[in-house]
Design an enzyme around this catalytic site. Structure first.
Site, PDB file in Angstrom:
ATOM      1  N   GLU A  93      38.745  32.945  30.907  1.00 50.85           N
ATOM      2  CA  GLU A  93      39.434  34.110  31.463  1.00 50.85           C
ATOM      3  C   GLU A  93      40.789  33.633  31.946  1.00 50.85           C
ATOM      4  O   GLU A  93      40.934  33.179  33.079  1.00 50.85           O
ATOM      5  CB  GLU A  93      38.656  34.758  32.607  1.00 50.85           C
ATOM      6  CG  GLU A  93      37.552  35.681  32.173  1.00 50.85           C
ATOM      7  CD  GLU A  93      37.055  36.577  33.300  1.00 50.85           C
ATOM      8  OE1 GLU A  93      37.837  36.832  34.257  1.00 50.85           O
ATOM      9  OE2 GLU A  93      35.901  37.008  33.240  1.00 50.85           O
ATOM     10  N   GLU A 146      30.707  34.694  36.132  1.00 47.18           N
ATOM     11  CA  GLU A 146      31.263  34.229  37.415  1.00 47.18           C
ATOM     12  C   GLU A 146      30.182  34.248  38.509  1.00 47.18           C
ATOM     13  O   GLU A 146      30.397  34.743  39.616  1.00 47.18           O
ATOM     14  CB  GLU A 146      32.475  35.070  37.816  1.00 47.18           C
ATOM     15  CG  GLU A 146      33.670  34.826  36.924  1.00 47.18           C
ATOM     16  CD  GLU A 146      34.968  35.373  37.483  1.00 47.18           C
ATOM     17  OE1 GLU A 146      35.982  34.660  37.412  1.00 47.18           O
ATOM     18  OE2 GLU A 146      34.979  36.500  37.987  1.00 47.18           O
TER      19      GLU A 146
END
Length: 580
Positions: free
Chosen positions: A232, A158
């Site tokens: 995710e 991320e």
């Protein structure tokens, strides 16, 4: 050997379309004797892949060290995944977030404040390359094109939420390839951060937990070809001390999963099984207010903290069965855990016997924890003050909790989340003692890598306080009591207490800490983690392999005030009130 590649529209395994149905399972949050059980339950839910992060700071607690033993045996974990007939995704970071202490980055790396954090900076990258080399020595032989289970390796994590340093990402990708990783490389970001967090040549995936159709469309804009993947899929959430226990309705999460699978996307459930932040491993968030994370990482996942299927497990399995064949059998429901009890006794009071917890060292200026070797999680600070009047003791910044004592009497407790920095001293002359606790390093955002302890020194009457004795608490060897003694009624900390109890057999337990204050617990030497009366978590999970058939020893370090020194193991977990 099998071949796994990225095609025009799909992942291709030996030339055939392959949909990844993955679940996150962090080996470092699960007792190693339970890995095979959790992997098998993922398979029985219909998953074909296990995903895990790799926590740099757990494997390398000191420079030059790399621990792959016991609960950190990544090689054994990947072999168990393969033994179950499943595939694997490895996400080594170096930054992992994961609500893990410092986002997985080792604190020792930032003793020199000029070392970069998640950017192209030579000293940082030298350390990262050394770390990744050690990880890939384990991972490379387990790649699918060598007969192993590993399908994908992720670069960073991320990153778009932190920066957009393409040179840094390329350095990571280049080193990954140079280390022998041949499977496809991926990145993951939230949909509005995909451009900043990726790099040409790396396959973009997304992270989200709702509104799947819209977010997949955004992902397709940024990743025009190849398979869509939500790597995710947030099917639950984590908890902070002092807040509520987060839950997500199973029916809502299952409906979003159905949208994903109907669109042909691959998925990684975050989490399939959350596990536990044993010991001092939990992280914290700080977006203006410091929020330390609880010990449980149950995450309201399909498999709960103790490894039992939840309604979400069965709802997800039903959704998966619409698109793929699932095994015929499901795990049995949870049974009540043994209800055992004992009494805490044999107190060792920290302020009466500090030398038994470590060694004092003198510092003219008050050091932060990061200036001490090894870096403590708890430390006592001691100095003498004198003058002609009482005054206000002021610290530059408290990270994260400071209990202040004057001539042995408690004066006050300063909490980082309240932005506390000062306390009034009752007298002009006496011995000042401060017990400072690191409650978890920030795991997300710009405060990653910051120092712990007292930052910026201390003043009294506006004048700097110098000449400090510092005692980092050694919690690896806890002092035994000098004499046996009982405890009755409430107990004031900081104090070490012990209890013994017998168990009929090795079995999971749930330790009820509701009548205790704040502290840490060990069972038979295994660090169960932190407890805090503010909740929401009330029970600590005890993995069955830690419990001995016969005699067991519980050790508790109470830092605040314990209302009842009774030890109670209850049948089920108590993770606190929910928002509803």
């Amino acid at each position: 050997m099998p071949e796994f590649v990225i095609g025009e529209t799909d992942f291709l395994l030996d030339g055939r379309p392959f949909r990844i149905l993955s679940g996150a399972l962090h080996y470092f949050r699960v007792h190693p004797d339970l890995w095979a059980d959790r992997i098998d339950k993922a398979r029985r839910m219909g998953l074909n892949t296990i995903e895990t992060y790799v926590p740099w700071n757990a494997h390398a607690p000191s420079p030059g060290e790399f621990d792959l033993s016991g609960g950190l045996d990544l090689d054994r974990f990947l072999r168990l995944v393969a033994d179950a007939g499943m595939y694997a995704i490895v996400r080594p970071g170096p930054y992992i977030c994961a609500e893990w202490d410092n986002g997985g980055l080792p604190a020792w790396l930032f003793r020199d404040p000029s070392v970069g954090v998640r950017r192209y900076e030579p000293r940082y990258l030298d350390a990262v390359r050394e770390y990744l080399t050690r990880v890939y020595e384990v991972v490379v032989p387990h790649q699918v094109d060598r007969g192993g289970p590993v399908l994908l390796v992720q670069v960073e994590n991320e990153y778009g939420a932190f920066g957009d340093d393409k040179r840094y990402l390329k350095a990571l990708a280049d080193h990954t390839r140079a280390s022998g990783v041949t499977v496809p490389l991926t990145t993951v970001d939230q949909p509005d951060m995909l451009e900043a967090g990726s790099l040409e040549g790396l396959h973009r995936t997304a992270s989200f937990g709702s509104n799947a159709e819209v977010r997949l469309a955004i992902l397709r804009e940024h990743q025009p070809t190849g398979p869509l993947m939500c790597s995710e899929f947030w099917n639950g959430w984590f908890d902070n001390w002092g807040a509520h226990h987060h839950t997500t309705p199973a029916v809502d999460s299952a409906a979003e999963l159905d949208v994903l699978l109907a669109a042909g996307a691959s998925v990684n459930l975050y989490m399939f099984h959350g596990g536990t932040n044993f010991g001092f491993t939990s992280g914290a968030n700080d977006k203006g207010v410091y929020q330390p994370i609880v010990t449980s990482y149950d995450y309201d996942a399909p498999l709960d903290e103790a490894g039992h299927p939840t309604p979400k497990y069965h709802a997800f399995r039903d959704v998966i069965a619409r698109y793929h064949k699932v095994p015929d059998s499901v795990p049995p429901p949870a049974r009540p855990a043994p209800a055992l009890s004992a009494v805490l006794r044999d107190p060792v009071r920290l302020l009466d016997a500090p030398d038994r917890f470590g060694t004092w060292e003198f510092h003219e200026e008050l050091p932060s924890f990061d200036e001490l070797t090894p870096m403590p999680r708890l430390a006592l600070l001691r100095t003498r003050v004198s003058g002609d009047r009482p005054g206000i003791l002021t610290f530059g910044e408290v990270r994260d909790r400071a209990a202040v004592f004057f001539d042995g009497d408690p004066v006050g407790t300063l909490l980082r989340e309240h932005h506390d920095r000062a306390v009034a001293l009752p007298r002009a002359n006496g011995e000042l003692l401060v017990l400072v606790e690191d409650q978890g390093r920030v795991d997300y955002g710009p405060r990653i890598g910051e120092a712990k302890g007292i930052i910026g020194g201390a003043t009294l009457h506006g004048e700097p306080l110098a000449g400090w004795d510092v005692l980092p608490l050694d919690l690896t060897v806890l002092p035994a009591p000098v004499t046996a003694s009982t405890v009755e009624g409430p107990v004031a900390g900081p104090v070490l207490l012990r209890a013994s109890f017998d168990a009929d057999a090795s079995a999971d337990l749930f330790l009820d800490t509701g009548e205790w204050g704040k502290g840490l617990v060990w069972l038979n030497g295994f660090p169960l983690g932190r407890y805090w009366r503010r909740g929401p978590q009330r029970t600590l999970y005890v993995p069955g392999p830690v419990v001995h058939a016969g005699a067991n020893e519980l050790v508790v370090l109470e830092l605040d005030t314990m209302l009842d020194p009774a030890v109670r193991f209850v049948p089920r977990p108590l993770l606190g009130h929910t928002e509803a």
